[in-house]
Design a protein around this motif. Structure first.
Motif, PDB file in Angstrom:
ATOM      1  N   MET A   1       0.844  -1.192   0.000  1.00  0.00           N
ATOM      2  CA  MET A   1       0.000   0.000   0.000  1.00  0.00           C
ATOM      3  C   MET A   1       0.881   1.245   0.000  1.00  0.00           C
ATOM      4  N   SER A   2       0.526   2.257  -0.811  1.00  0.00           N
ATOM      5  CA  SER A   2       1.336   3.459  -0.915  1.00  0.00           C
ATOM      6  C   SER A   2       1.237   4.287   0.366  1.00  0.00           C
ATOM      7  N   GLU A   3       2.245   5.125   0.551  1.00  0.00           N
ATOM      8  CA  GLU A   3       2.279   5.996   1.733  1.00  0.00           C
ATOM      9  C   GLU A   3       1.187   7.052   1.624  1.00  0.00           C
ATOM     10  N   PRO A   4       0.313   7.182   2.630  1.00  0.00           N
ATOM     11  CA  PRO A   4      -0.709   8.234   2.563  1.00  0.00           C
ATOM     12  C   PRO A   4      -0.063   9.605   2.704  1.00  0.00           C
ATOM     13  N   VAL A   5      -0.711  10.626   2.164  1.00  0.00           N
ATOM     14  CA  VAL A   5      -0.161  11.973   2.303  1.00  0.00           C
ATOM     15  C   VAL A   5      -0.416  12.497   3.714  1.00  0.00           C
ATOM     16  N   LEU A   6      -1.529  12.099   4.313  1.00  0.00           N
ATOM     17  CA  LEU A   6      -1.812  12.416   5.712  1.00  0.00           C
ATOM     18  C   LEU A   6      -2.118  11.125   6.446  1.00  0.00           C
ATOM     19  N   ASP A   7      -1.470  10.926   7.567  1.00  0.00           N
ATOM     20  CA  ASP A   7      -1.674   9.712   8.356  1.00  0.00           C
ATOM     21  C   ASP A   7      -1.742  10.108   9.833  1.00  0.00           C
ATOM     22  N   VAL A   8      -2.965  10.220  10.330  1.00  0.00           N
ATOM     23  CA  VAL A   8      -3.215  10.622  11.721  1.00  0.00           C
ATOM     24  C   VAL A   8      -3.659   9.386  12.486  1.00  0.00           C
ATOM     25  N   ARG A   9      -2.986   9.093  13.578  1.00  0.00           N
ATOM     26  CA  ARG A   9      -3.293   7.884  14.339  1.00  0.00           C
ATOM     27  C   ARG A   9      -3.425   8.192  15.827  1.00  0.00           C
ATOM     28  N   GLY A  10      -4.586   7.894  16.366  1.00  0.00           N
ATOM     29  CA  GLY A  10      -4.824   8.024  17.797  1.00  0.00           C
ATOM     30  C   GLY A  10      -4.576   9.410  18.343  1.00  0.00           C
ATOM     31  N   LEU A  11      -4.863  10.436  17.556  1.00  0.00           N
ATOM     32  CA  LEU A  11      -4.515  11.800  17.943  1.00  0.00           C
ATOM     33  C   LEU A  11      -5.445  12.313  19.042  1.00  0.00           C
ATOM     34  N   ALA A  12      -4.840  12.713  20.141  1.00  0.00           N
ATOM     35  CA  ALA A  12      -5.574  13.323  21.255  1.00  0.00           C
ATOM     36  C   ALA A  12      -4.905  14.632  21.618  1.00  0.00           C
ATOM     37  N   HIS A  13      -5.732  15.591  22.032  1.00  0.00           N
ATOM     38  CA  HIS A  13      -5.161  16.888  22.419  1.00  0.00           C
ATOM     39  C   HIS A  13      -6.042  17.554  23.456  1.00  0.00           C
ATOM     40  N   ALA A  14      -5.415  18.043  24.518  1.00  0.00           N
ATOM     41  CA  ALA A  14      -6.089  18.857  25.529  1.00  0.00           C
ATOM     42  C   ALA A  14      -5.384  20.205  25.601  1.00  0.00           C
ATOM     43  N   TYR A  15      -6.167  21.264  25.705  1.00  0.00           N
ATOM     44  CA  TYR A  15      -5.604  22.602  25.838  1.00  0.00           C
ATOM     45  C   TYR A  15      -5.182  22.853  27.284  1.00  0.00           C
ATOM     46  N   PRO A  16      -4.356  23.879  27.499  1.00  0.00           N
ATOM     47  CA  PRO A  16      -3.854  24.132  28.859  1.00  0.00           C
ATOM     48  C   PRO A  16      -4.945  24.341  29.907  1.00  0.00           C
ATOM     49  N   ASP A  17      -6.133  24.820  29.478  1.00  0.00           N
ATOM     50  CA  ASP A  17      -7.211  25.018  30.451  1.00  0.00           C
ATOM     51  C   ASP A  17      -7.925  23.718  30.812  1.00  0.00           C
ATOM     52  N   GLY A  18      -7.456  22.606  30.222  1.00  0.00           N
ATOM     53  CA  GLY A  18      -8.032  21.312  30.530  1.00  0.00           C
ATOM     54  C   GLY A  18      -9.073  20.825  29.542  1.00  0.00           C
ATOM     55  N   HIS A  19      -9.480  21.694  28.605  1.00  0.00           N
ATOM     56  CA  HIS A  19     -10.475  21.269  27.614  1.00  0.00           C
ATOM     57  C   HIS A  19      -9.885  20.220  26.680  1.00  0.00           C
ATOM     58  N   GLN A  20     -10.532  19.065  26.626  1.00  0.00           N
ATOM     59  CA  GLN A  20     -10.085  17.990  25.739  1.00  0.00           C
ATOM     60  C   GLN A  20     -10.771  18.167  24.391  1.00  0.00           C
ATOM     61  N   ALA A  21      -9.983  18.486  23.354  1.00  0.00           N
ATOM     62  CA  ALA A  21     -10.555  18.793  22.036  1.00  0.00           C
ATOM     63  C   ALA A  21     -10.591  17.587  21.120  1.00  0.00           C
ATOM     64  N   LEU A  22      -9.624  16.678  21.248  1.00  0.00           N
ATOM     65  CA  LEU A  22      -9.573  15.489  20.399  1.00  0.00           C
ATOM     66  C   LEU A  22      -9.362  14.256  21.267  1.00  0.00           C
ATOM     67  N   TYR A  23     -10.068  13.192  20.904  1.00  0.00           N
ATOM     68  CA  TYR A  23      -9.994  11.936  21.644  1.00  0.00           C
ATOM     69  C   TYR A  23      -9.657  10.798  20.680  1.00  0.00           C
ATOM     70  N   GLY A  24      -8.397  10.610  20.363  1.00  0.00           N
ATOM     71  CA  GLY A  24      -8.010   9.446  19.577  1.00  0.00           C
ATOM     72  C   GLY A  24      -8.503   9.444  18.145  1.00  0.00           C
ATOM     73  N   VAL A  25      -8.232  10.517  17.409  1.00  0.00           N
ATOM     74  CA  VAL A  25      -8.679  10.631  16.016  1.00  0.00           C
ATOM     75  C   VAL A  25      -7.747   9.859  15.088  1.00  0.00           C
ATOM     76  N   ASP A  26      -8.345   9.072  14.202  1.00  0.00           N
ATOM     77  CA  ASP A  26      -7.628   8.389  13.126  1.00  0.00           C
ATOM     78  C   ASP A  26      -8.116   8.957  11.795  1.00  0.00           C
ATOM     79  N   LEU A  27      -7.196   9.334  10.926  1.00  0.00           N
ATOM     80  CA  LEU A  27      -7.558   9.852   9.609  1.00  0.00           C
ATOM     81  C   LEU A  27      -6.433   9.550   8.640  1.00  0.00           C
TER      82      LEU A  27
END
Length: 253
Positions: A1-27
Motif C-alpha cells: 500500500m502506498s504511503e498516505p499523504v496524511l496519516d493521523v493515528r490516535g490523535l488526542a489533544h487537551a488545551y492548557p485550560d483542561g479542555h479535551q478537544a480530540l480523543y483518539g482521532v484516526d484519519l
C-alpha cells in the motif's frame, strides 16, 4: 500500500485550560483525494488542522505527512508540504502587492530571479489571477483576495491544500469561480466547511468530526443523505436539497 499523504493515528489533544478537544482521532488521506471535514462548531476540526503542520503538538498519538513525522527537525518541511488557506484572506495577505504576497514564501526558501518569477506566475495562473500581479491586495474584491490567498499557498508547491471555510462570505459568482479553480488543481485537498453543497460539489469523501472523535467517514453523497447522522451532529442541508440527485461530483461530471 502506498504511503498516505496524511496519516493521523490516535490523535488526542487537551488545551492548557483542561479542555479535551480530540480523543483518539484516526484519519488517512491518500495522494490526490479531496476530503471534506465536516462537523458542528466546537467539534475539534480546527484543532485537528493545527496538528497537520505542527502548530499544535499531540498529547497522544501521531501525525505524519508524506511519511514525515510532524515533529522536531521535520516541522519546517511539513509546513511547506501542508499549505493552509485561512477563512479570512486578509489574515494571509499583508504585503503591498499581490506579487510580493505570492513570492513571500518561496523567497524565504531562497528562490530568486527567474525561478521566483516563474513560481509566482505559475501560482497566479492556477487561480486565474495573473492580471492582478501588480495590484494592491486590499483593492481587490473579497473573492479575488481569497483566490490570491490560495495562490500564496500554491507557490510553495504543497502536497496538501487545507482550506478553512473556502466558500464563506462569497457571492454566487465568486463561489463558482473558486470551485472551478479548486477542481482544476492537481493537489490533495482537505476542506473544512459547514457548506454541505460545496462539500458535495468538490469532495468525493467526507469525514464528520464531533466531540473530538470521527463519527462518520464515507462517500460524500452517502454521508449527506443520512438525515439522522446530520441531525445528530447539527449539520443541515438547504431546504429541498437532495444530495443524491444534485451531485455533480468532484470532477464536475
Amino acid at each position: 500500500m502506498s504511503e498516505p499523504v496524511l496519516d493521523v493515528r490516535g490523535l488526542a489533544h487537551a488545551y492548557p485550560d483542561g479542555h479535551q478537544a480530540l480523543y483518539g482521532v484516526d484519519l488517512r488521506v491518500e495522494v490526490g483525494e479531496r476530503v471534506a471535514l465536516l462537523g458542528p462548531n466546537g467539534a475539534g476540526k480546527t484543532t485537528l488542522v493545527l496538528h497537520l503542520n505542527g502548530i499544535l503538538a499531540p498529547g497522544a498519538g501521531s501525525v505524519r505527512v508524506s511519511g514525515l513525522p510532524v515533529e522536531g527537525r521535520h516541522v519546517a518541511e511539513v509546513r511547506r508540504r501542508v499549505g493552509v488557506v485561512f477563512q479570512d484572506p486578509d489574515d494571509q495577505l499583508f504585503m503591498g502587492t499581490v506579487r510580493a504576497d505570492v513570492e513571500f514564501g518561496p523567497r524565504n526558501l531562497g528562490l530568486r530571479g527567474a525561478e521566483l518569477d516563474a513560481r509566482v506566475a505559475e501560482a497566479l495562473a492556477a487561480v486565474g489571477m495573473s492580471d492582478v500581479v501588480d495590484r494592491t491586495p486590499h483593492h481587490l474584491s473579497f473573492g479575488q483576495r481569497r483566490r490570491v490567498a490560495v495562490a500564496t499557498v500554491l507557490a510553495m508547491r504543497p502536497d496538501v491544500l487545507v482550506l478553512d471555510e473556502p466558500s464563506s462570505n462569497l457571492d454566487p459568482a465568486s463561489r463558482r469561480e473558486l470551485a472551478d479553480v479548486l477542481r482544476s488543481l492537481d493537489v490533495t485537498v482537505l476542506m473544512v466547511t459547514h457548506d454541505l453543497p460545496y462539500a458535495l460539489e468538490l469532495c468525493e469523501r467526507s469525514v464528520v468530526l464531533d466531540g473530538g472523535v470521527v463519527v462518520a467517514d464515507g462517500a460524500t453523497p452517502d454521508v449527506l443523505a443520512d438525515g439522522a447522522l446530520l441531525a445528530a451532529h447539527r449539520l443541515e442541508l438547504p431546504v429541498g436539497f437532495d444530495p443524491r440527485r444534485t451531485a455533480r461530483g468532484p470532477q464536475g461530471s
